[in-house]
Design a protein around this motif. Structure first.
Motif, PDB file in Angstrom:
ATOM      1  N   GLY A  56     -44.894   6.700 -77.260  1.00 34.66           N
ATOM      2  CA  GLY A  56     -43.844   7.497 -77.456  1.00 34.66           C
ATOM      3  C   GLY A  56     -43.829   8.638 -76.418  1.00 34.66           C
ATOM      4  O   GLY A  56     -45.127   8.766 -75.861  1.00 34.66           O
ATOM      5  N   ARG A  57     -42.858   9.512 -76.227  1.00 34.50           N
ATOM      6  CA  ARG A  57     -42.910  10.537 -75.189  1.00 34.50           C
ATOM      7  C   ARG A  57     -43.894  11.579 -75.627  1.00 34.50           C
ATOM      8  O   ARG A  57     -44.842  12.077 -74.528  1.00 34.50           O
ATOM      9  N   HIS A  58     -44.426  11.990 -76.656  1.00 35.43           N
ATOM     10  CA  HIS A  58     -45.373  13.142 -76.842  1.00 35.43           C
ATOM     11  C   HIS A  58     -46.667  12.560 -76.477  1.00 35.43           C
ATOM     12  O   HIS A  58     -47.308  13.351 -75.880  1.00 35.43           O
ATOM     13  N   HIS A  59     -47.062  11.081 -76.839  1.00 36.90           N
ATOM     14  CA  HIS A  59     -48.458  10.624 -76.599  1.00 36.90           C
ATOM     15  C   HIS A  59     -48.357  10.573 -75.183  1.00 36.90           C
ATOM     16  O   HIS A  59     -49.568  10.685 -74.443  1.00 36.90           O
ATOM     17  N   VAL A  60     -47.650   9.969 -74.502  1.00 39.18           N
ATOM     18  CA  VAL A  60     -47.548   9.799 -72.914  1.00 39.18           C
ATOM     19  C   VAL A  60     -47.738  11.063 -72.240  1.00 39.18           C
ATOM     20  O   VAL A  60     -48.470  11.275 -71.342  1.00 39.18           O
ATOM     21  N   GLY A  61     -47.072  12.153 -72.684  1.00 38.68           N
ATOM     22  CA  GLY A  61     -47.112  13.563 -72.101  1.00 38.68           C
ATOM     23  C   GLY A  61     -48.616  14.105 -72.144  1.00 38.68           C
ATOM     24  O   GLY A  61     -49.278  14.487 -71.182  1.00 38.68           O
ATOM     25  N   ARG A  62     -49.136  13.805 -73.252  1.00 30.13           N
ATOM     26  CA  ARG A  62     -50.590  14.055 -73.505  1.00 30.13           C
ATOM     27  C   ARG A  62     -51.703  13.438 -72.779  1.00 30.13           C
ATOM     28  O   ARG A  62     -52.602  13.680 -71.969  1.00 30.13           O
ATOM     29  N   MET A  63     -51.369  11.983 -72.606  1.00 30.48           N
ATOM     30  CA  MET A  63     -52.183  11.333 -71.995  1.00 30.48           C
ATOM     31  C   MET A  63     -52.051  11.581 -70.321  1.00 30.48           C
ATOM     32  O   MET A  63     -53.011  11.446 -69.594  1.00 30.48           O
ATOM     33  N   LYS A  64     -50.882  11.960 -69.902  1.00 32.76           N
ATOM     34  CA  LYS A  64     -50.669  12.133 -68.402  1.00 32.76           C
ATOM     35  C   LYS A  64     -51.572  13.493 -68.239  1.00 32.76           C
ATOM     36  O   LYS A  64     -52.477  13.408 -67.007  1.00 32.76           O
ATOM     37  N   SER A  65     -51.523  14.349 -68.950  1.00 27.54           N
ATOM     38  CA  SER A  65     -52.500  15.798 -68.747  1.00 27.54           C
ATOM     39  C   SER A  65     -53.853  15.123 -68.687  1.00 27.54           C
ATOM     40  O   SER A  65     -54.726  15.844 -67.982  1.00 27.54           O
ATOM     41  N   LEU A  66     -54.384  14.577 -69.585  1.00 27.18           N
ATOM     42  CA  LEU A  66     -55.652  14.114 -69.834  1.00 27.18           C
ATOM     43  C   LEU A  66     -56.202  13.247 -68.472  1.00 27.18           C
ATOM     44  O   LEU A  66     -57.232  13.415 -67.938  1.00 27.18           O
ATOM     45  N   ALA A  67     -55.399  12.322 -68.232  1.00 30.85           N
ATOM     46  CA  ALA A  67     -55.306  11.611 -66.922  1.00 30.85           C
ATOM     47  C   ALA A  67     -55.528  12.443 -65.611  1.00 30.85           C
ATOM     48  O   ALA A  67     -56.717  12.353 -65.104  1.00 30.85           O
ATOM     49  N   MET A  68     -54.729  13.506 -65.571  1.00 32.42           N
ATOM     50  CA  MET A  68     -55.083  14.487 -64.350  1.00 32.42           C
ATOM     51  C   MET A  68     -56.320  15.401 -64.341  1.00 32.42           C
ATOM     52  O   MET A  68     -56.803  15.355 -63.306  1.00 32.42           O
ATOM     53  N   SER A  69     -56.826  15.580 -65.474  1.00 33.51           N
ATOM     54  CA  SER A  69     -57.947  16.391 -65.747  1.00 33.51           C
ATOM     55  C   SER A  69     -59.152  15.513 -65.683  1.00 33.51           C
ATOM     56  O   SER A  69     -59.883  16.091 -65.532  1.00 33.51           O
ATOM     57  N   GLY A  70     -59.101  14.281 -66.002  1.00 32.75           N
ATOM     58  CA  GLY A  70     -60.143  13.455 -65.780  1.00 32.75           C
ATOM     59  C   GLY A  70     -61.257  13.365 -66.839  1.00 32.75           C
ATOM     60  O   GLY A  70     -62.403  13.122 -66.692  1.00 32.75           O
ATOM     61  N   ARG A  71     -60.788  14.090 -68.192  1.00 35.35           N
ATOM     62  CA  ARG A  71     -61.514  14.088 -69.057  1.00 35.35           C
ATOM     63  C   ARG A  71     -60.671  13.844 -70.419  1.00 35.35           C
ATOM     64  O   ARG A  71     -59.684  14.346 -70.578  1.00 35.35           O
ATOM     65  N   GLY A  72     -61.015  12.930 -71.346  1.00 31.26           N
ATOM     66  CA  GLY A  72     -60.683  12.785 -72.733  1.00 31.26           C
ATOM     67  C   GLY A  72     -59.417  11.733 -72.843  1.00 31.26           C
ATOM     68  O   GLY A  72     -59.116  11.266 -74.009  1.00 31.26           O
ATOM     69  N   LEU A  73     -59.192  10.877 -71.590  1.00 34.61           N
ATOM     70  CA  LEU A  73     -58.158  10.272 -71.791  1.00 34.61           C
ATOM     71  C   LEU A  73     -58.591   8.729 -72.864  1.00 34.61           C
ATOM     72  O   LEU A  73     -57.787   8.329 -73.684  1.00 34.61           O
ATOM     73  N   ASN A  74     -59.547   8.337 -72.506  1.00 32.86           N
ATOM     74  CA  ASN A  74     -60.110   7.081 -73.438  1.00 32.86           C
ATOM     75  C   ASN A  74     -60.250   7.404 -74.685  1.00 32.86           C
ATOM     76  O   ASN A  74     -60.029   6.760 -75.660  1.00 32.86           O
ATOM     77  N   ALA A  75     -60.853   8.540 -75.132  1.00 32.24           N
ATOM     78  CA  ALA A  75     -61.114   9.157 -76.358  1.00 32.24           C
ATOM     79  C   ALA A  75     -59.549   9.350 -77.091  1.00 32.24           C
ATOM     80  O   ALA A  75     -59.580   8.982 -78.133  1.00 32.24           O
TER      81      ALA A  75
END
Length: 91
Positions: A56-75
């Motif tokens: 869903g869009r909400h999760h994808v948006g949050r995952m994109k932010s985490l991917a760009m920050s380099g922290r917390g995506l896997n968690a």
């Protein structure tokens, strides 16, 4: 239940950006940002598409932010998304 590998509409996959892994213990190796989706490749080579249909869009948006920050995506994936990917892509 294993989902079949989905063909990617483009061959090859879009260029992947190395995940910065600022926490030092992520299982994420790389990612690709798409207009409304995200592709994540894990250290074991498994590659998944996360999009508006799943998770869903909400999760994808949050995952994109985490991917760009380099922290917390896997968690985040382990805690909130789990197996709710739109497709598993062939490596």
């Amino acid at each position: 239940m294993d989902m079949p590998h989905a063909p990617w509409p483009q061959d090859p996959l879009p260029p992947m950006t190395a995940y910065r892994n600022r926490g030092g213990d992520s299982g994420v190796a790389a990612y690709a940002l798409l207009a409304d989706a995200l592709i994540v490749r894990f250290d074991d080579g498994a590659t998944y598409l996360y999009g508006p249909a799943r998770p869903g869009r909400h999760h994808v948006g949050r995952m994109k932010s985490l991917a760009m920050s380099g922290r917390g995506l896997n968690a985040y994936i382990r805690r909130y998304v789990r197996e709710k990917h739109q497709a598993q892509l062939a490596p």
